[in-house]
Design a protein around this motif. Structure first.
Motif, PDB file in Angstrom:
ATOM      1  N   THR A 243       0.116  15.622 -11.321  1.00 28.04           N
ATOM      2  CA  THR A 243      -0.050  14.208 -11.680  1.00 28.04           C
ATOM      3  C   THR A 243       0.284  13.278 -10.508  1.00 28.04           C
ATOM      4  N   ASN A 244       1.133  13.749  -9.605  1.00 18.65           N
ATOM      5  CA  ASN A 244       1.523  12.925  -8.447  1.00 18.65           C
ATOM      6  C   ASN A 244       2.397  13.768  -7.507  1.00 18.65           C
ATOM      7  N   ALA A 245       2.848  13.157  -6.426  1.00 18.63           N
ATOM      8  CA  ALA A 245       3.684  13.904  -5.472  1.00 18.63           C
ATOM      9  C   ALA A 245       5.014  14.305  -6.088  1.00 18.63           C
ATOM     10  N   SER A 246       5.550  13.455  -6.974  1.00 16.82           N
ATOM     11  CA  SER A 246       6.842  13.779  -7.585  1.00 16.82           C
ATOM     12  C   SER A 246       6.754  15.106  -8.338  1.00 16.82           C
ATOM     13  N   GLU A 247       5.664  15.290  -9.086  1.00 16.36           N
ATOM     14  CA  GLU A 247       5.510  16.551  -9.820  1.00 16.36           C
ATOM     15  C   GLU A 247       5.349  17.711  -8.842  1.00 16.36           C
ATOM     16  N   SER A 248       4.530  17.520  -7.813  1.00 20.92           N
ATOM     17  CA  SER A 248       4.318  18.586  -6.820  1.00 20.92           C
ATOM     18  C   SER A 248       5.646  18.988  -6.195  1.00 20.92           C
ATOM     19  N   LEU A 249       6.455  17.994  -5.826  1.00 18.40           N
ATOM     20  CA  LEU A 249       7.732  18.281  -5.161  1.00 18.40           C
ATOM     21  C   LEU A 249       8.698  18.997  -6.101  1.00 18.40           C
ATOM     22  N   ASN A 250       8.683  18.620  -7.368  1.00 15.22           N
ATOM     23  CA  ASN A 250       9.510  19.344  -8.349  1.00 15.22           C
ATOM     24  C   ASN A 250       9.053  20.791  -8.475  1.00 15.22           C
TER      25      ASN A 250
ATOM     26  N   ASN B 158       0.803  -1.223   0.000  1.00 16.11           N
ATOM     27  CA  ASN B 158       0.000   0.000   0.000  1.00 16.11           C
ATOM     28  C   ASN B 158       0.836   1.274   0.000  1.00 16.11           C
ATOM     29  N   SER B 159       2.119   1.170   0.374  1.00 22.71           N
ATOM     30  CA  SER B 159       2.976   2.364   0.292  1.00 22.71           C
ATOM     31  C   SER B 159       3.260   2.709  -1.163  1.00 22.71           C
ATOM     32  N   ALA B 160       3.196   1.707  -2.033  1.00 25.86           N
ATOM     33  CA  ALA B 160       3.413   1.961  -3.455  1.00 25.86           C
ATOM     34  C   ALA B 160       2.136   2.534  -4.060  1.00 25.86           C
TER      35      ALA B 160
ATOM     36  N   GLU C  44      14.420  10.753   2.984  1.00 26.47           N
ATOM     37  CA  GLU C  44      13.690  11.273   1.818  1.00 26.47           C
ATOM     38  C   GLU C  44      13.637  10.286   0.655  1.00 26.47           C
ATOM     39  N   HIS C  45      12.559  10.411  -0.079  1.00 24.92           N
ATOM     40  CA  HIS C  45      12.338   9.681  -1.333  1.00 24.92           C
ATOM     41  C   HIS C  45      13.099  10.415  -2.436  1.00 24.92           C
ATOM     42  N   ASN C  46      13.405   9.740  -3.518  1.00 25.01           N
ATOM     43  CA  ASN C  46      14.086  10.407  -4.635  1.00 25.01           C
ATOM     44  C   ASN C  46      13.288  11.580  -5.209  1.00 25.01           C
ATOM     45  N   SER C  47      11.984  11.597  -4.983  1.00 15.91           N
ATOM     46  CA  SER C  47      11.159  12.722  -5.454  1.00 15.91           C
ATOM     47  C   SER C  47      11.549  14.023  -4.773  1.00 15.91           C
ATOM     48  N   VAL C  48      12.154  13.908  -3.595  1.00 20.97           N
ATOM     49  CA  VAL C  48      12.692  15.080  -2.902  1.00 20.97           C
ATOM     50  C   VAL C  48      14.191  15.188  -3.190  1.00 20.97           C
TER      51      VAL C  48
ATOM     52  N   ALA D 248       3.894  14.710   1.989  1.00 24.03           N
ATOM     53  CA  ALA D 248       2.904  13.944   2.749  1.00 24.03           C
ATOM     54  C   ALA D 248       2.470  12.686   1.998  1.00 24.03           C
ATOM     55  N   SER D 249       3.325  12.198   1.097  1.00 23.60           N
ATOM     56  CA  SER D 249       2.930  11.052   0.257  1.00 23.60           C
ATOM     57  C   SER D 249       2.474   9.850   1.071  1.00 23.60           C
ATOM     58  N   GLN D 250       3.196   9.554   2.170  1.00 27.08           N
ATOM     59  CA  GLN D 250       2.859   8.357   2.950  1.00 27.08           C
ATOM     60  C   GLN D 250       1.920   8.661   4.112  1.00 27.08           C
TER      61      GLN D 250
ATOM     62  N   HIS E 299       7.088  13.355   5.769  1.00 31.96           N
ATOM     63  CA  HIS E 299       6.322  13.182   7.013  1.00 31.96           C
ATOM     64  C   HIS E 299       6.449  11.752   7.558  1.00 31.96           C
ATOM     65  N   ILE E 300       6.247  10.752   6.659  1.00 38.44           N
ATOM     66  CA  ILE E 300       6.403   9.350   7.092  1.00 38.44           C
ATOM     67  C   ILE E 300       7.334   8.631   6.114  1.00 38.44           C
ATOM     68  N   SER E 301       8.343   7.964   6.673  1.00 41.44           N
ATOM     69  CA  SER E 301       9.293   7.254   5.815  1.00 41.44           C
ATOM     70  C   SER E 301       8.620   6.078   5.116  1.00 41.44           C
ATOM     71  N   ASN E 302       8.888   5.961   3.826  1.00 41.20           N
ATOM     72  CA  ASN E 302       8.339   4.831   3.061  1.00 41.20           C
ATOM     73  C   ASN E 302       9.212   3.589   3.210  1.00 41.20           C
ATOM     74  N   VAL E 303      10.242   3.656   4.071  1.00 40.09           N
ATOM     75  CA  VAL E 303      11.088   2.482   4.312  1.00 40.09           C
ATOM     76  C   VAL E 303      10.902   1.959   5.740  1.00 40.09           C
TER      77      VAL E 303
ATOM     78  N   PHE F 159       1.304  16.241  -2.001  1.00 37.92           N
ATOM     79  CA  PHE F 159       0.673  14.941  -1.721  1.00 37.92           C
ATOM     80  C   PHE F 159       0.364  14.211  -3.016  1.00 37.92           C
ATOM     81  N   THR F 160       0.177  12.909  -2.862  1.00 35.32           N
ATOM     82  CA  THR F 160      -0.183  12.093  -4.015  1.00 35.32           C
ATOM     83  C   THR F 160      -1.565  11.508  -3.768  1.00 35.32           C
ATOM     84  N   GLY F 161      -2.317  11.270  -4.842  1.00 32.40           N
ATOM     85  CA  GLY F 161      -3.709  10.859  -4.646  1.00 32.40           C
ATOM     86  C   GLY F 161      -3.926   9.372  -4.517  1.00 32.40           C
ATOM     87  N   HIS F 162      -2.954   8.559  -4.993  1.00 24.56           N
ATOM     88  CA  HIS F 162      -3.243   7.134  -5.179  1.00 24.56           C
ATOM     89  C   HIS F 162      -2.802   6.229  -4.042  1.00 24.56           C
ATOM     90  N   LYS F 163      -2.324   6.830  -2.946  1.00 30.60           N
ATOM     91  CA  LYS F 163      -1.912   5.977  -1.824  1.00 30.60           C
ATOM     92  C   LYS F 163      -3.044   6.002  -0.783  1.00 30.60           C
ATOM     93  N   SER F 164      -2.782   6.545   0.417  1.00 35.16           N
ATOM     94  CA  SER F 164      -3.819   6.475   1.463  1.00 35.16           C
ATOM     95  C   SER F 164      -5.013   7.399   1.225  1.00 35.16           C
TER      96      SER F 164
END
Ligand SMILES: Cc1ncc(COP(=O)(O)O)c(C=O)c1O
Length: 387
Positions: free
Chosen positions: A72-79, A8-10, A98-102, A177-179, A148-152, A198-203
């Motif tokens: 389109t997703n958190a990656s775009e927002s962060l960019n 679900n983190s993916a 941090e995720h690579n998106s950051v 806030a992706s996770q 906010h929350i580590s995806n690892v 934030f991304t829409g397709h996770k939680s």
């Protein structure tokens, strides 16, 4: 054979039925181009999209829904946030989680704009957090960008404390806030968040291809994309007002409406009940796994964490373990490096990665016990074969 979904983190799976119905409605009933035309159907679509902005605003305690742009997703927002702020010749604090998106947009600033970076590590108390932040702070520090929350490891950063620190030190506060969005309540005012990605397709239970960014009034991001907005058509450059500043081209109506339906679903359950349920599953998983002596659990086992647990079994590659879980038990997990290289460096798995289990609202206790029994079976087999 039943599928056991722990990825679900993916992306969250399954999606609520109400989300699927809304997507179908968006395609069947609202199939026009939003923000472009004045006929009745187009106006109805605009209204539905604005309603979703309002739902998101209420969800994150944002005063003006027009300060939210769909991406389109958190990656775009962060960019948009990290590259659009015009950071140059300065210092930014981020974290090892941090995720690579950051990380990648920050490394772009490091390479091209003479920006230096410092990395906050996980901490065991609020005092330690403030101590660590103070030790990283420099005269030229301009911002803190934090996951906010580590995806690892599921580590939860105290964004309220970090936001307060930012306000006191006059730093910009950008939160990934992706996770966490949809798992923990987020209040941009209480946490002094200037930009929320934030991304829409996770939680949040939306479909893939939708995300968003909130930008506090008074902050003007330089848009990375320029093009049609359906408004201000005679302007030579992208309009400066939000949300058009960051919304370029035809919006993703099915995605936006799915996100609105996802937020309705969360509100109907109550986010505190979602937190409670997923945390209980996470704790049950950890408590069972802790009993197995050749299983390594990463991150602190004893603190409140997001619904993410990464493990390894001694003597077996993480990709092989994920393969056995899939082939033999029909369990979906994610092995490897989870787009978070520094997190793996920090927890000591940079060379071989680990297997991530991430739980969602639709998982049950019975499913958790199925997973822990599968891990027990594999770990006992490894012990017997290789000792
Ligand atoms: C912490 C974190 N940030 C950012 C992202 C990127 O999200 P998306 O792929 O939706 O852009 C992810 C996705 O896994 C994530 O876990």
């Amino acid at each position: 054979m039943k599928e056991y979904y722990f990825d679900n983190s993916a992306t969250s799976s399954p999606k609520p039925k109400s989300v699927l119905e809304k997507v179908q409605e968006a395609i069947l009933e609202f199939n026009g181009n939003p923000g472009r035309s004045g006929y009745k159907k187009a106006i109805k679509i605009d209204r539905e999209i604005y309603n979703t902005r309002e739902k998101i605003a209420k969800f994150f305690n944002i005063s003006n829904p027009l300060q939210i742009a769909f991406t389109t997703n958190a990656s775009e927002s962060l960019n948009f946030a990290i590259r659009g702020m015009g950071f140059e010749n300065c210092h930014i604090i981020t974290s090892v989680y941090e995720h690579n998106s950051v990380l990648r947009p920050l490394h772009f600033l490091e390479d091209e704009k003479n920006v230096s970076l410092s990395y906050l590590e996980p901490y065991e108390s609020s005092e330690k957090l403030l101590e660590n932040l103070s030790s990283l702070l420099r005269e030229d520090t301009k911002a803190i960008v934090i996951n906010h929350i580590s995806n690892v490891t599921g580590f939860v950063m105290d964004i309220e404390k970090i936001g307060k620190f930012c306000k006191e030190k006059n730093l910009l506060f950008i939160v990934d806030a992706s996770q966490s969005a949809g798992f923990l309540p987020i209040d941009v005012k209480k946490s002094n968040i200037n930009i929320l990605c934030f991304t829409g397709h996770k939680s949040l239970f939306g479909i893939q291809g939708i995300g968003g960014i909130y930008v506090e009034e008074g902050i003007n991001l330089t848009p990375t994309l320029e093009g049609g907005t359906g408004s201000f058509s005679k302007l030579k450059r992208q309009p400066k007002v939000m949300p058009e500043n960051l919304e370029c081209g035809t919006l993703n109506t099915p995605g936006i409406l799915s996100l609105g339906a996802g937020i309705d679903f969360i509100n109907s359950i109550g986010i505190e009940n979602i937190t409670k349920h997923e945390y209980a599953l996470t704790k049950l998983f950890i408590d069972e796994i802790k009993k197995l002596k050749n299983v390594i659990i990463y991150g602190d086992k004893n603190i409140f964490r997001g619904p993410v647990v990464s493990i390894n079994i001694e003597g077996i590659e993480s990709s092989e373990l994920a393969g056995i879980l899939d082939e033999e038990f029909n369990i979906c997990t994610r092995s490897g490096f989870h787009c978070a290289p520094l997190a793996h460096e920090y927890i000591g798995t940079y060379d071989y990665g680990c297997v991530r289990f991430s739980f969602g609202y639709f998982n049950t206790e019975e499913e958790i016990l199925y997973a822990t029994n599968a891990i027990k079976e594999i770990s006992e087999y490894i012990l017997k074969e290789y000792s």
